[in-house]
Motif scaffolding. Structure first.
Motif, PDB file in Angstrom:
ATOM      1  N   ASP A 104       0.823  -1.203   0.000  1.00  0.00           N
ATOM      2  CA  ASP A 104       0.000   0.000   0.000  1.00  0.00           C
ATOM      3  C   ASP A 104       0.852   1.246   0.000  1.00  0.00           C
ATOM      4  O   ASP A 104       1.952   1.260   0.562  1.00  0.00           O
ATOM      5  CB  ASP A 104      -0.917   0.024   1.224  1.00  0.00           C
ATOM      6  N   PRO A 105       0.360   2.352  -0.618  1.00  0.00           N
ATOM      7  CA  PRO A 105       1.153   3.582  -0.650  1.00  0.00           C
ATOM      8  C   PRO A 105       1.391   4.125   0.736  1.00  0.00           C
ATOM      9  O   PRO A 105       0.605   3.951   1.647  1.00  0.00           O
ATOM     10  CB  PRO A 105       0.298   4.535  -1.494  1.00  0.00           C
ATOM     11  N   GLY A 106       2.513   4.813   0.863  1.00  0.00           N
ATOM     12  CA  GLY A 106       2.807   5.506   2.109  1.00  0.00           C
ATOM     13  C   GLY A 106       3.462   4.648   3.156  1.00  0.00           C
ATOM     14  O   GLY A 106       3.484   5.020   4.320  1.00  0.00           O
ATOM     15  N   THR A 107       4.014   3.479   2.793  1.00  0.00           N
ATOM     16  CA  THR A 107       4.590   2.630   3.826  1.00  0.00           C
ATOM     17  C   THR A 107       6.102   2.741   3.933  1.00  0.00           C
ATOM     18  O   THR A 107       6.648   2.582   5.012  1.00  0.00           O
ATOM     19  CB  THR A 107       4.236   1.155   3.561  1.00  0.00           C
ATOM     20  N   GLY A 108       6.803   2.973   2.833  1.00  0.00           N
ATOM     21  CA  GLY A 108       8.253   3.002   2.949  1.00  0.00           C
ATOM     22  C   GLY A 108       8.916   3.655   1.759  1.00  0.00           C
ATOM     23  O   GLY A 108       8.459   3.495   0.624  1.00  0.00           O
ATOM     24  N   GLY A 109       9.993   4.396   2.006  1.00  0.00           N
ATOM     25  CA  GLY A 109      10.745   5.057   0.946  1.00  0.00           C
ATOM     26  C   GLY A 109      11.232   6.406   1.391  1.00  0.00           C
ATOM     27  O   GLY A 109      11.450   6.652   2.585  1.00  0.00           O
ATOM     28  N   ARG A 110      11.424   7.305   0.437  1.00  0.00           N
ATOM     29  CA  ARG A 110      11.995   8.615   0.729  1.00  0.00           C
ATOM     30  C   ARG A 110      10.912   9.616   1.122  1.00  0.00           C
ATOM     31  O   ARG A 110       9.791   9.578   0.629  1.00  0.00           O
ATOM     32  CB  ARG A 110      12.749   9.135  -0.492  1.00  0.00           C
ATOM     33  N   LYS A 137       6.650  21.617   3.671  1.00  0.00           N
ATOM     34  CA  LYS A 137       5.912  20.710   2.781  1.00  0.00           C
ATOM     35  C   LYS A 137       6.769  19.485   2.475  1.00  0.00           C
ATOM     36  O   LYS A 137       7.947  19.605   2.128  1.00  0.00           O
ATOM     37  CB  LYS A 137       5.519  21.432   1.489  1.00  0.00           C
ATOM     38  N   TRP A 138       6.154  18.318   2.587  1.00  0.00           N
ATOM     39  CA  TRP A 138       6.873  17.054   2.436  1.00  0.00           C
ATOM     40  C   TRP A 138       6.091  16.113   1.523  1.00  0.00           C
ATOM     41  O   TRP A 138       4.861  16.037   1.602  1.00  0.00           O
ATOM     42  CB  TRP A 138       7.076  16.384   3.802  1.00  0.00           C
ATOM     43  N   THR A 139       6.806  15.416   0.669  1.00  0.00           N
ATOM     44  CA  THR A 139       6.203  14.382  -0.170  1.00  0.00           C
ATOM     45  C   THR A 139       6.544  13.033   0.436  1.00  0.00           C
ATOM     46  O   THR A 139       7.723  12.674   0.554  1.00  0.00           O
ATOM     47  CB  THR A 139       6.738  14.459  -1.609  1.00  0.00           C
ATOM     48  N   LEU A 140       5.511  12.300   0.849  1.00  0.00           N
ATOM     49  CA  LEU A 140       5.715  11.016   1.517  1.00  0.00           C
ATOM     50  C   LEU A 140       5.823   9.894   0.494  1.00  0.00           C
ATOM     51  O   LEU A 140       5.339  10.011  -0.641  1.00  0.00           O
ATOM     52  CB  LEU A 140       4.562  10.748   2.476  1.00  0.00           C
ATOM     53  N   PRO A 141       6.433   8.763   0.875  1.00  0.00           N
ATOM     54  CA  PRO A 141       6.556   7.636  -0.047  1.00  0.00           C
ATOM     55  C   PRO A 141       5.189   6.989  -0.317  1.00  0.00           C
ATOM     56  O   PRO A 141       4.266   7.136   0.449  1.00  0.00           O
ATOM     57  CB  PRO A 141       7.497   6.686   0.681  1.00  0.00           C
ATOM     58  N   GLN A 156      15.622   6.155   4.015  1.00  0.00           N
ATOM     59  CA  GLN A 156      14.496   5.250   3.802  1.00  0.00           C
ATOM     60  C   GLN A 156      13.609   5.253   5.042  1.00  0.00           C
ATOM     61  O   GLN A 156      14.023   4.815   6.117  1.00  0.00           O
ATOM     62  CB  GLN A 156      14.997   3.837   3.504  1.00  0.00           C
ATOM     63  N   TRP A 157      12.385   5.748   4.894  1.00  0.00           N
ATOM     64  CA  TRP A 157      11.474   5.949   6.026  1.00  0.00           C
ATOM     65  C   TRP A 157      10.226   5.088   5.849  1.00  0.00           C
ATOM     66  O   TRP A 157       9.686   4.976   4.752  1.00  0.00           O
ATOM     67  CB  TRP A 157      11.067   7.411   6.126  1.00  0.00           C
ATOM     68  N   THR A 158       9.786   4.507   6.937  1.00  0.00           N
ATOM     69  CA  THR A 158       8.518   3.798   6.972  1.00  0.00           C
ATOM     70  C   THR A 158       7.499   4.686   7.660  1.00  0.00           C
ATOM     71  O   THR A 158       7.710   5.102   8.814  1.00  0.00           O
ATOM     72  CB  THR A 158       8.647   2.465   7.717  1.00  0.00           C
ATOM     73  N   VAL A 159       6.421   5.000   6.963  1.00  0.00           N
ATOM     74  CA  VAL A 159       5.431   5.958   7.459  1.00  0.00           C
ATOM     75  C   VAL A 159       4.166   5.215   7.865  1.00  0.00           C
ATOM     76  O   VAL A 159       3.574   4.483   7.052  1.00  0.00           O
ATOM     77  CB  VAL A 159       5.107   7.015   6.388  1.00  0.00           C
ATOM     78  N   THR A 160       3.735   5.401   9.094  1.00  0.00           N
ATOM     79  CA  THR A 160       2.460   4.883   9.571  1.00  0.00           C
ATOM     80  C   THR A 160       1.497   6.050   9.710  1.00  0.00           C
ATOM     81  O   THR A 160       1.789   6.999  10.455  1.00  0.00           O
ATOM     82  CB  THR A 160       2.614   4.187  10.939  1.00  0.00           C
ATOM     83  N   PRO A 161       0.366   6.046   8.994  1.00  0.00           N
ATOM     84  CA  PRO A 161      -0.565   7.184   9.093  1.00  0.00           C
ATOM     85  C   PRO A 161      -0.940   7.481  10.536  1.00  0.00           C
ATOM     86  O   PRO A 161      -1.324   6.590  11.293  1.00  0.00           O
ATOM     87  CB  PRO A 161      -1.766   6.708   8.265  1.00  0.00           C
ATOM     88  N   ASN A 162      -0.792   8.764  10.913  1.00  0.00           N
ATOM     89  CA  ASN A 162      -1.105   9.228  12.273  1.00  0.00           C
ATOM     90  C   ASN A 162      -0.352   8.430  13.337  1.00  0.00           C
ATOM     91  O   ASN A 162      -0.874   8.175  14.426  1.00  0.00           O
ATOM     92  CB  ASN A 162      -2.617   9.157  12.532  1.00  0.00           C
ATOM     93  N   GLY A 163       0.868   8.034  12.968  1.00  0.00           N
ATOM     94  CA  GLY A 163       1.672   7.256  13.889  1.00  0.00           C
ATOM     95  C   GLY A 163       3.145   7.553  13.707  1.00  0.00           C
ATOM     96  O   GLY A 163       3.529   8.622  13.228  1.00  0.00           O
ATOM     97  N   PRO A 164       3.997   6.606  14.036  1.00  0.00           N
ATOM     98  CA  PRO A 164       5.443   6.853  13.968  1.00  0.00           C
ATOM     99  C   PRO A 164       5.969   6.845  12.535  1.00  0.00           C
ATOM    100  O   PRO A 164       5.393   6.237  11.641  1.00  0.00           O
ATOM    101  CB  PRO A 164       6.024   5.692  14.777  1.00  0.00           C
TER     102      PRO A 164
END
Length: 706
Positions: free
Chosen positions: A578-584, A702-706, A618-626
């Motif tokens: 799913d989009p938004g889980t990992g990358g730059r 402003k940031w563009t998430l993976p 390389q960042w792992t993004v959790t919506p409304n989380g870490p």
């Protein structure tokens, strides 16, 4: 590897005339434009008896090297108007609190706006309660043993402060220990050998001189200069002069922090082979070309994605280059035909001058000229290879950005340095490399810039600030395609693409082998309403072959101008497609959110830096989380809410300081404080720290998430 290795041709090893000598100190270039420096020596603590002789030595250096000196201990001179007349300010053995709040503000503005700072010895024993100064000087004094002789290991022999020195420098001084190691935030020029004296307490890694950039300004510090005798030593005076020239902008240097590099050459030619006529002498850990046209190449290993750094110097109008991406056994001509040369020759035509990809793409000449040191002085290259993309940095400034699209040539392979011919005498030092992408990033996913294709049909690369890396694949029509050579597909189960469309929309198909190969998966691309409004689409894949394959994206749809593609991610088994889980995470100026020096130590500063594929980006993004990198969390220091609070890496705890929420305006908000992730000083300079700040919707938030 990009291609099969060929059988090695006969080769002649480089000549090695190793001499145990020290390069004599050389004066600064007589071509320096006149400039002015302020020497500040106010003390509110211990006062060194060397201050007076230090001021006199700097005056003498100025007389001989085209700068004027104003010496003062009057802190009221630190006003915006007064500081504006100086190219650099030298804190000469200052101690204690020497500036009040308004004077500090004026000095911060001066440095941030492009001014230079030189700190000598006890300048690090100054202004302990002023955090900006602590960052500027790079390290605070902790303690020192008795004055004694010690050996200094010179790590960077290209900086104007250390280029005249041999690899080891033995002298007598008062040797400071520092409260923290500056290596993570500064480029270390020289370090103490703690085994050569008594009283070192920094665990064997003991920097003693370094440089760095702070916003638009430059900082140089040396821990030397306690004794009166120091200021009559020729080598120390050249060291100090080089620091002044760098801080004043009269000499250029790469002062970005550096860790993780492996030496290919630093005195030993083991692993190197000469091909073709001519040779290189090897003296004082310096290779110098003789005759030609030949090439000294590193035959021990091939490289794919990597950062190659080296220092070079030419005495006059000379010619050489660095050759990349050729197979083993190549002749010098064959290497240039199958790979690429990054040129060294500042007076040739635009496509074959210093910084050019020889015969293919000129450097940014204005940027090159601003970053180039003249003949007789050392320069530094970083050649950053990511797949088929090559970025060239001269003394820390990017001067070329090239993507190979010629299927007969490439960037993966061996590397070499050219000996061009009789009279073209170019020297090289400290050749080192850091391999990138040899293992999958955290989460196992691989991010590919769509415009970094090796071949294509119909499409065009388009520049756009909203694209990660500044470019995207555009003008896509039905039947067009892009190809990516030798992509590792082992374990890949999905492809995630960042797309935008103000046109018709369409479909991305994923294939291997050829543009008509079996479709492994496909995904519809929606109309987003703007060519700068990106969304992420995901194609689940099946039947994906393992190993390195030629990957193709083919495009279908109705009409023309279907969509643009910025980048795509190869998602591997066991990770979330799913989009938004990992990358730059990309922010101001197209720079990446970056863990400084890739260090996983709790408290490591988070910054922005040129995107380079490193694991610290390389960042792992959790919506409304870490938000995680290196198995740790993006953290607000101590949970504080004040504007300017440090953003750091920290062991994940699940608390409010580590939760982040993406907002509709592109900002990242920390709900616990109600404030945003912000690039300090609205500066896109590599190494610029990020901090917490009141949300305002500016470009630096402003940031563009993976």
């Amino acid at each position: 590897m990009r291609r099969l290795l060929r059988s090695a041709l006969g080769a002649v090893t480089a000549a090695a005339a190793v001499l145990a000598c020290t390069t004599p100190a050389t004066p600064a270039s007589a071509a320096d434009a006149p400039y002015d420096v302020l020497v500040f020596s106010k003390t509110a603590g211990f006062r060194h008896d060397s201050i007076a002789v230090g001021i006199q030595a700097i005056r003498e250096l100025g007389t001989a090297n085209n700068f004027t000196v104003t010496a003062t201990e009057d802190a009221s001179r630190f006003t915006t108007a007064n500081l504006a007349q100086y190219e650099a300010v030298i804190f000469l053995n200052t101690t204690g609190d020497v500036l009040d709040a308004s004077q500090q503000t004026a000095f911060e503005s001066y440095v941030n706006g492009g001014g230079g700072y030189v700190g000598v010895h006890s300048a690090s024993d100054t202004e302990y309660d002023w955090s900006y100064y602590g960052n500027l000087v790079g390290g605070y004094f902790s303690s020192h043993p008795a004055i004694q002789q010690a050996t200094i290991k010179v790590e960077n022999r290209a900086h104007p402060a250390t280029g005249h020195l041999s690899s080891n420098w033995t002298r007598t001084d008062e040797w400071y220990n520092f409260r923290a190691n500056p290596r993570s935030s500064a480029r270390v020029l020289a370090a103490l050998d703690e085994s050569s004296y008594s009283g070192g307490s920094m665990g064997g890694d003991h920097p003693i001189s370094w440089c760095k950039t702070v916003n638009s300004g430059r900082s140089f510090y040396t821990g030397l200069g306690h004794t009166q005798a120091s200021y009559s030593e020729a080598a120390f005076r050249s060291h100090l002069l080089g620091g002044i020239r760098y801080a004043s902008g009269r000499a250029k240097a790469d002062c970005r922090p550096e860790t993780g590099y492996t030496a290919l050459y630093n005195g030993s030619t083991t692993g190197w082979t000469q091909a073709g006529p001519g040779s290189f002498t090897n003296s004082d850990a310096t290779l110098t070309s003789v005759g030609g046209m030949g090439m000294l190449w590193y035959s021990a290993k091939e490289f794919a994605s990597y950062s190659l750094k080296l220092d070079w110097r030419m005495p006059g109008d000379d010619n050489s280059g660095v050759v990349l991406g050729f197979p083993a056994g190549s002749s010098p001509d064959g290497a240039l035909a199958s790979g690429y040369e990054v040129q060294i020759d500042a007076t040739d035509a635009a496509d074959r001058t210093t910084g050019a990809i020889y015969g293919v793409k000129s450097a940014d000449i204005a940027a090159r000229d601003a970053a180039l040191n003249p003949p007789g002085e050392w320069n530094s290259y970083e050649l950053l290879v990511e797949g088929e993309r090559l970025q060239v940095f001269l003394n820390g400034t990017k001067i070329n950005d090239f993507t190979n699209t010629d299927p007969a040539r490439g960037l993966a392979g061996h590397i070499g340095i050219q000996n061009h011919g009789t009279g073209d005498d170019v020297s090289f030092r400290n050749i080192r490399i850091k391999e990138l992408g040899t293992t999958p990033p955290p989460g196992g996913n691989t991010v590919v810039q769509a415009e970094a294709y090796t071949s294509a049909s119909g499409v065009t690369k388009v520049s756009k600030s909203s694209a990660n890396g500044g470019q995207a694949v555009g003008y896509i029509d039905p039947g067009d395609w892009t190809a990516y050579q030798s992509v590792n597909l082992t374990g890949v189960t999905a492809l995630r693409a960042r797309t935008a469309s103000a046109g018709a929309g369409g479909t991305i198909q994923v294939r291997t082998g050829s543009p008509t190969g079996t479709v492994l998966g496909q995904v519809a691309v929606p109309v987003t309403g703007s060519w700068d409004s990106f969304t992420t689409v995901t194609a689940n894949l099946s039947g994906v072959p393992s190993g390195s394959q030629n990957l193709y994206l083919t495009f279908t749809g109705s009409g023309g101008s279907l969509f643009d593609i910025d980048e795509f991610t190869l998602v591997r088994s066991g990770t979330n497609p799913d989009p938004g889980t990992g990358g730059r995470i990309v922010g101001l100026g197209g720079k990446c959110l970056d863990v400084r020096n890739g260090s996983s130590t709790d408290g490591t500063q988070i910054q922005i830096f040129t995107c380079n594929g490193a694991t610290g980006q390389q960042w792992t993004v959790t919506p409304n989380g870490p938000i995680k990198a290196l198995n740790k969390c993006l953290d607000v220091n101590a949970g504080a809410s004040a504007d300017g609070t440090k953003i750091q890496l920290w062991t994940c705890s699940g608390g409010g300081p580590q939760n982040w929420s993406a907002q509709a305006d592109g900002s990242l908000r920390n709900p616990a404080t109600g404030k945003c992730l912000d690039v300090s000083n609205n500066s896109a300079t590599d190494g610029q720290a990020v901090h917490l700040w009141s949300c305002h919707g500016g470009a630096n938030q402003k940031w563009t998430l993976p």
